[in-house]
Write an enzyme that holds these catalytic residues in place. Structure first.
Site: not given
Ligand code: F6P
Length: 460
Positions: A156, A364
Site C-alpha cells: 500500500h 504517499d
C-alpha cells in the site's frame, strides 16, 4: 470456487458495517462474503502472554482470526521495525529511520508466528492475499511451512528507489522474502520501476516480459493495481449530507468564509508542517484573502507511542499557534487545526463544504482522501483538488492542480488559482477525475488483483 484468505496487520472486525469501515475494508469484506474465507491479522490488543491459538469469530462464510501481540512484539515489530524503519524508509525519510537488528529479528519472528497460526486455517485451493509492509516476509514463512497455495502481496505504501532501499541493512533479505510471492502488486508505475531497478541491479534477477520477474530462484508476476474508492457509496453519502443528514453543526458553516480542507492521519509523511507554512505564504503573498479563507485541518493522532509521531505533533501545534498568532483576528482564525477523528459522514460534510481539498503529502502510496474529496463534491459546483505530485493519486487524477509540497510559493499560487477558478474549468477538471475514479474503483482494484492471483503459479 477458491476461498479468499486476507492477511493484514489490522483486521476490519466482522461488526464494522458499511457506515464504519473504510471503502477498502468493505471491498475486502464483500469479497470474503462472496467467496468465503478468512481474514487474519493482529487483534489490536497488547497482552502479557501470547495465546496459543488465534481468536476466531465466525460471521457466515467468513472467519475472522486474530492474534494478540506481547508488549515486546508490539514495541519491536509494530512500533519498531514496521513504523520506525520501513515506514520512514519507504516514505524517503532516511533522517527519521532507525535501524536495529533486534527489531528486524522480532519483525521476522512475528511473521513466522503469523504463518504458523494461519497455516492450520487454510484449505487446499485457497487464494492468499497479504497486505502491506508489516507482513512482507509472511509469504516466505508460509512457503517454508509447506504452504503451496497461490500467494499475492500488495504494497500500500511506495516502494522506494534502489538507493534508498539499500540503506536498510536487511534489504536483500527483505526483498528475497518479497519474491516468494506469486504476485506482487504496487500502487504506481514509479513503485514498480523502483522494484524492477532493485531486482536487476541489486538482486541479480531478470525481467522476463509479460509482467514476469525471475529472482532468488522464484518467478513472480509484478503489476500495478492503483487502489480506488467506492465512488458510488461516496456519492450517495454526499447526496445524503447535501439533503441534511449528519451533524446539525455541520450545516452552520459561515457563508462568508471559504474553507480549504485537509484530512490526514497525524503523520510526518503527510507534509502537514509544510502545508501550514504554505498556507502562511499564501496569506503573506495574497493579503486580500486574509479574513476570508480558513484552512480546516483534521489530523487525528496516529502511532503515538513512536517518538517521531509525538515530535511531529508538537511541531505542528507550534506552527498552527504561531501562524494563527501572526495573522489571526478576533473574528477569524486562519488555521482551524483539529487533532481528532470525525465520523465518515462528518468528513463528507467537510469535503462538501470546502472550496479546496488540500492534499500535500511529501510521499504517499496512493492517498484516498484525495479521491474521497473529489467524489464528495456537488456535481453542479465542485471544488478544486490541490494535490502533491508525490501522492500516488497524482498519477491518475490529472484534473487536480498538481503541486510540489516543498515549494511553499508554488502551493500558495495554486491556492490562489483554485480560488479564482471558473465554474467551467472546475467542472471540466472534476468530470475528468470522476471518470478515472469510476473506471478504476475499489471493486475493480480488488477483482483485478484476485484474478491475477488465480492465474498463479506463473512460469517463465
Ligand atoms: O496507510 C498505511 C497504514 O499502515 C494502513 O495500513 C493503516 O490502516 C493506517 O496506515 C493506519 O496506521 P496504523 O495501522 O499503524 O494505525
Amino acid at each position: 470456487m477458491s476461498r479468499l484468505v486476507v492477511v493484514s496487520n489490522r483486521v476490519a472486525k466482522a461488526t464494522d458495517g458499511k457506515g464504519r469501515a473504510g471503502g477498502l475494508a468493505v471491498a475486502l469484506q464483500d469479497a470474503l462474503k462472496k467467496l468465503g474465507g478468512v481474514w487474519f491479522g493482529w487483534s489490536g490488543s497488547v497482552v502479557a502472554k501470547q495465546q496459543d491459538k488465534p481468536e476466531i469469530v465466525q460471521a457466515g462464510p467468513v472467519t475472522y482470526a486474530t492474534l494478540d501481540l506481547t508488549r515486546k512484539q508490539y514495541n519491536e515489530y509494530y512500533n519498531g521495525f514496521a513504523n520506525r524503519t520501513l515506514w520512514p524508509l519507504f516514505h524517503y525519510r532516511l533522517d527519521l529511520a532507525a535501524f536495529s537488528q533486534q527489531n528486524y529479528s522480532s519483525y521476522r519472528e512475528v511473521n513466522t508466528l503469523f504463518a504458523s497460526k494461519l497455516k492450520p486455517l487454510l484449505k487446499n485451493d485457497d487464494l492468499i492475499w497479504v497486505h502491506d509492509y508489516h507482513l512482507i516476509p509472511l509469504g516466505e514463512e508460509l512457503r517454508r511451512a509447506g504452504v503451496t497455495q497461490p500467494m499475492g502481496f500488495f504494497l500500500h505504501t511506495p516502494f522506494p528507489a534502489m538507493e534508498v532501499m539499500t540503506v536498510l541493512p536487511s534489504n536483500l533479505d527483505l526483498v528475497r522474502a518479497l519474491c516468494a510471492y506469486d504476485v506482487v502488486g504496487f500502487q504506481t508505475e514509479n513503485d514498480l520501476r523502483a522494484f524492477l531497478d532493485y531486482i536487476v541491479n541489486e538482486a541479480g534477477g531478470g525481467i522476463m516480459g509479460n509482467h514476469l520477474v525471475h529472482a532468488f530462484g522464484n518467478t513472480l508476476r509484478v503489476e500495478i493495481f492503483p487502489i480506488g474508492i467506492d465512488v458510488e457509496e461516496l456519492e450517495k453519502t454526499a447526496q445524503e449530507v447535501g439533503r441534511g443528514k449528519g451533524s446539525r453543526r455541520m450545516r452552520i458553516k459561515p457563508s462568508n468564509r471559504t474553507w480549504i480542507v485537509g484530512v490526514d492521519r497525524l503523520d510526518y509523511s503527510k507534509g502537514l508542517v509544510q502545508r501550514f507554512q504554505s498556507f502562511e505564504r499564501f496569506l503573506e503573498s495574497h493579503p486580500a484573502y486574509r479574513g476570508a479563507v480558513t484552512l480546516v485541518q483534521i489530523a487525528p493522532p496516529s502511532r503515538s507511542e513512536v517518538i517521531e509521531y509525538r515530535d511531529i505533533r508538537h511541531t505542528l501545534e507550534g506552527e498552527a499557534g504561531r501562524i494563527n498568532g501572526r495573522f489571526g483576528e478576533f473574528d477569524w482564525v486562519p488555521i482551524n487545526y483539529l487533532s481528532k477523528s470525525y465520523t465518515r459522514i462528518e468528513l463528507v460534510g467537510f469535503y462538501q463544504a470546502s472550496r479546496i481539498g488540500l492534499v500535500t503529502p511529501l510521499r504517499d502510496g496512493m492517498n484516498l482522501v484525495a479521491k474521497e474529496y473529489v467524489a464528495a463534491q456537488n456535481p453542479e459546483d465542485p471544488g478544486v483538488l490541490v494535490l502533491s505530485r508525490f501522492a500516488g493519486a497524482a498519477r491518475e487524477l490529472e484534473g487536480a492542480l498538481t503541486v510540489n509540497p516543498y515549494d511553499a510559493d508554488g502551493v500558495a499560487d495554486a491556492l490562489a488559482i483554485a480560488l479564482k477558478m471558473t465554474i467551467e474549468e472546475r467542472l471540466e477538471r472534476w468530470n475528468a477525475m470522476m471518470d478515472v475514479m469510476r473506471a478504476n474503483n475499489v471493486t475493480v482494484w480488488r477483482d483485478n488483483f484476485i484474478e491475477t492471483l488465480r492465474g498463479a503459479p506463473y512460469e517463465v
